[in-house]
Motif scaffolding. Structure first.
Motif, PDB file in Angstrom:
ATOM      1  N   GLU A  66       0.830  -1.199   0.000  1.00 18.85           N
ATOM      2  CA  GLU A  66       0.000   0.000   0.000  1.00 18.85           C
ATOM      3  C   GLU A  66       0.872   1.259   0.000  1.00 18.85           C
ATOM      4  O   GLU A  66       2.020   1.236   0.453  1.00 18.85           O
ATOM      5  N   PRO A  67       0.312   2.361  -0.504  1.00 13.37           N
ATOM      6  CA  PRO A  67       1.075   3.615  -0.515  1.00 13.37           C
ATOM      7  C   PRO A  67       1.501   4.035   0.885  1.00 13.37           C
ATOM      8  O   PRO A  67       0.754   3.861   1.849  1.00 13.37           O
ATOM      9  N   ASP A  68       2.730   4.561   1.010  1.00  8.78           N
ATOM     10  CA  ASP A  68       3.182   5.002   2.336  1.00  8.78           C
ATOM     11  C   ASP A  68       3.252   6.522   2.462  1.00  8.78           C
ATOM     12  O   ASP A  68       3.761   7.021   3.455  1.00  8.78           O
ATOM     13  N   TRP A  69       2.743   7.267   1.443  1.00 14.55           N
ATOM     14  CA  TRP A  69       2.483   8.693   1.662  1.00 14.55           C
ATOM     15  C   TRP A  69       1.103   8.786   2.311  1.00 14.55           C
ATOM     16  O   TRP A  69       0.164   9.377   1.768  1.00 14.55           O
ATOM     17  N   HIS A  70       0.960   8.136   3.423  1.00 14.70           N
ATOM     18  CA  HIS A  70      -0.355   7.923   4.018  1.00 14.70           C
ATOM     19  C   HIS A  70      -0.713   9.063   4.966  1.00 14.70           C
ATOM     20  O   HIS A  70       0.167   9.671   5.575  1.00 14.70           O
ATOM     21  N   PRO A  71      -2.016   9.368   5.106  1.00 15.19           N
ATOM     22  CA  PRO A  71      -2.411  10.454   6.022  1.00 15.19           C
ATOM     23  C   PRO A  71      -1.844  10.327   7.424  1.00 15.19           C
ATOM     24  O   PRO A  71      -1.505  11.324   8.059  1.00 15.19           O
ATOM     25  N   SER A  72      -1.723   9.089   7.925  1.00 15.48           N
ATOM     26  CA  SER A  72      -1.230   8.923   9.291  1.00 15.48           C
ATOM     27  C   SER A  72       0.249   9.295   9.419  1.00 15.48           C
ATOM     28  O   SER A  72       0.745   9.505  10.525  1.00 15.48           O
ATOM     29  N   LEU A  73       0.961   9.385   8.281  1.00 17.82           N
ATOM     30  CA  LEU A  73       2.391   9.689   8.313  1.00 17.82           C
ATOM     31  C   LEU A  73       2.703  11.125   7.888  1.00 17.82           C
ATOM     32  O   LEU A  73       3.833  11.585   8.013  1.00 17.82           O
ATOM     33  N   ALA A  74       1.694  11.819   7.349  1.00 15.66           N
ATOM     34  CA  ALA A  74       1.948  13.138   6.765  1.00 15.66           C
ATOM     35  C   ALA A  74       1.944  14.229   7.829  1.00 15.66           C
ATOM     36  O   ALA A  74       1.171  14.189   8.782  1.00 15.66           O
ATOM     37  N   GLN A  75       2.832  15.196   7.657  1.00 18.33           N
ATOM     38  CA  GLN A  75       2.866  16.389   8.508  1.00 18.33           C
ATOM     39  C   GLN A  75       2.268  17.541   7.692  1.00 18.33           C
ATOM     40  O   GLN A  75       2.933  18.108   6.825  1.00 18.33           O
ATOM     41  N   LEU A  76       1.008  17.861   7.937  1.00 18.73           N
ATOM     42  CA  LEU A  76       0.284  18.810   7.099  1.00 18.73           C
ATOM     43  C   LEU A  76      -0.216  20.004   7.896  1.00 18.73           C
ATOM     44  O   LEU A  76      -0.484  19.900   9.098  1.00 18.73           O
ATOM     45  N   THR A  77      -0.369  21.106   7.191  1.00 19.71           N
ATOM     46  CA  THR A  77      -1.041  22.284   7.741  1.00 19.71           C
ATOM     47  C   THR A  77      -2.534  22.158   7.463  1.00 19.71           C
ATOM     48  O   THR A  77      -2.931  21.763   6.361  1.00 19.71           O
ATOM     49  N   ALA A  78      -3.346  22.493   8.435  1.00 17.08           N
ATOM     50  CA  ALA A  78      -4.799  22.402   8.249  1.00 17.08           C
ATOM     51  C   ALA A  78      -5.225  23.300   7.086  1.00 17.08           C
ATOM     52  O   ALA A  78      -4.695  24.397   6.908  1.00 17.08           O
TER      53      ALA A  78
END
Length: 560
Positions: free
Chosen positions: A289-301
């Motif tokens: 499965e892709p590992d650019w996954h939401p649980s791993l991402a550091q994002l700005t709201a």
């Protein structure tokens, strides 16, 4: 407790033999024919599917005309299961699909081997016990008899004297016809003393409908939770098996248990006549499965979310591919053949193959049309690279042909409108950025779901609204400027293509890759290599809008 068997009937594919390679190659050849078979309109409505997995399968086949990658990776589901799921309640559509499958299968069958090691020895043991054996399958007799002669040197035929195929009866499984016909040939009545061993829910339902004992062969390594759903005591289902075995040695364990408890007496004592224990079939390697996954991402709201249109919010693939098919034969008269990208400058070997195929044949490679995962913008990026003038010529030619085909527009997922309205209710600003010309986009925006989605967006920027289309950042910059925002990580752009990701990164906004095509990680690494020449990668990958919605909800408290 299982009743002792006098007869054991077997499913063929996925139980006695492995013909998975031929089966999946055939399905990948047959599914692109759904449109010409007039079967797209007869696909089961997602709202009437038996479960969410079936709904996802119907949606994926409707949009991409191929099997969901998870099915291809797990290699567990038969064509009968697929046709029963996508044409549930429409036996005529299933018959058309099976007939088309059989025509394609003639180009692939013959690649057959025992489903697990030692099956001949197990069949021979069952025969010695005095149990009558046979096959009841949806396979056509033409293929069954050929495969029976091929597998294991043809040694099985004498042990399986009764063989009933789909062409011998009026209806395919899960109708009980193949089992009833086999029992008629054996001069045996249906009842608990007849076992039917199969690898699918359809097989279990067929056994139930026939009034015989269903035994589930778990050679595909379904996990315990999936098996428990079949045999739930709180919600009994017709397809609940009387027993589950992971291999043929466990089938003999069931029989020896009956013998030991005095419930069954066979022609010879099983305990003294068992073959060596052969290992069950190994599980296939897992899909990565892709590992650019939401649980791993550091994002700005997000404060502003911009969406791509085609293949992200809506499905217009049929019209798009028809228009590309019409346009590519014109590339010589358009002066574009000499402007095709040199193979050495392509991002990947696959891109180079696409360019060379178009150069020589003036059409898309058949694999591109089968996969249905790449947009016309990405196609033109692959073909012409940074040659903006060539791409403009190609887009104009495409638009001429698109006028003949556009009009049908469907939500990419059933709840897209609700998701968009939910984002607005959270106070977010929304927009659409598309390479679609305004002439077409405005028609599609007004037509989707009958009532249109115009009120859901605060801005829309089309391909002909700026000097340069995606992957250039002009459209994103115009949208953010129009809405009073500065570009930055609080602006998200959600799209399904490499072009969308490149445009987002060049504009300096957050790139959310919408993986509606369900690419796996190795493929994502090919199309987003992160190299010096192709540095742009998404900030996060979402596989569907439920995952995207959850991602937004998780981040909004941080903004507040």
């Amino acid at each position: 407790m299982l009743p002792p068997p006098k007869v054991i009937l077997f499913d063929w594919h996925g139980t006695l033999v492995d013909t998975l390679d031929a089966m999946y190659r055939t399905m990948e050849e047959m599914l692109p024919q759904l449109e010409e078979l007039d079967l797209v309109r007869r696909l089961q409505p997602e709202t009437r599917c038996a479960d969410p997995d079936d709904a996802k399968l119907v949606r994926y086949i409707r949009i991409f005309r191929r099997l969901h990658p998870r099915i291809l990776a797990e290699r567990r589901v038969s064509r009968t299961e697929i046709f029963n799921a996508i044409f549930a309640g429409d036996p005529e559509a299933r018959r058309i699909a099976h007939d088309a499958y059989n025509r394609c299968y003639r180009g692939h069958y013959g690649d057959v081997k025992p489903f697990q090691e030692g099956i001949y020895d197990y069949l021979l043991t069952l025969h010695k016990l005095g149990i009558q054996l046979g096959v009841a399958t949806n396979r056509s007799r033409e293929f069954l008899e050929h495969e029976l002669r091929q597998v294991d040197g043809g040694r099985w035929a004498a042990l399986l004297p009764v063989r009933v195929s789909a062409d011998d009866v009026a209806r395919y499984k899960p109708a009980p016809d193949v089992i009833h016909q086999a029992l008629k040939l054996l001069d045996t009545a249906a009842g608990p003393a007849v076992w039917y061993l199969g690898d699918s829910q359809t097989d279990m339902l067929t056994a139930h409908n026939a009034g015989v004992t269903p035994v589930f062969y778990n050679g595909a390594h379904w996990d315990e939770r999936w098996i428990d759903r079949l045999r739930s005591k709180r919600e009994p289902t017709p397809e609940a098996p009387a027993a589950v075995v992971n291999g043929f040695d466990q089938l003999l364990d069931q029989l020896e248990g009956l013998e030991t408890r005095g419930k069954a007496q066979f022609a010879v004592r099983l305990r003294n006549n068992r073959p060596p224990a052969y290992p069950p079939r190994a599980a296939p390697p897992p899909r990565i499965e892709p590992d650019w996954h939401p649980s791993l991402a550091q994002l700005t709201a997000p404060a502003l979310i911009l969406f791509d249109w085609h293949a992200t919010l809506v499905d217009t693939l049929d019209a798009m591919y028809h228009a590309v098919d019409d346009m590519l034969p014109e590339i010589e008269t358009l002066g574009l053949v000499e402007r095709l990208l040199p193979a050495a400058e392509s991002k990947s070997p696959e891109d180079a193959k696409l360019v060379e195929h178009v150069r020589h044949y003036r059409q898309l490679h058949p694999r591109i049309k089968i996969d249905r995962k790449i947009s016309r913008t990405d196609i033109f990026e692959v073909l012409f690279g940074d040659d903006q003038q060539a791409k403009q010529i190609a887009h104009r030619a495409f638009n001429r042909h698109y006028r003949k085909h556009y009009g049908t527009v469907l939500p990419f997922e059933p709840q897209v409108r609700n998701m968009l309205q939910g984002l607005r209710d959270l106070g977010l600003v929304l927009g659409v950025i598309t390479n679609r010309d305004r002439e077409f986009f405005e028609h599609e925006l007004a037509a989707v779901e009958g009532t249109g989605w115009s009120e859901l967006f605060d801005t829309e920027v089309c391909g002909d609204d700026t000097p340069q289309r995606k992957p250039h950042p002009d459209q994103l910059q115009l949208a953010t400027r129009t809405l009073g925002f500065n570009t930055g990580p609080q602006v998200w752009y959600v799209g399904d293509s490499t072009t969308d990701t490149i445009a987002a990164k060049r504009a300096g906004v957050t790139s959310v890759f919408f993986n509606g095509a369900q690419w796996d990680q190795p493929w994502l690494e090919k199309i987003f290599p992160g190299s010096t020449h192709h540095p742009h990668q998404p900030d996060v990958v979402v596989n569907d809008f439920s995952e995207f919605w959850a991602l937004v909800l998780c981040l909004l408290p941080a903004r507040k």
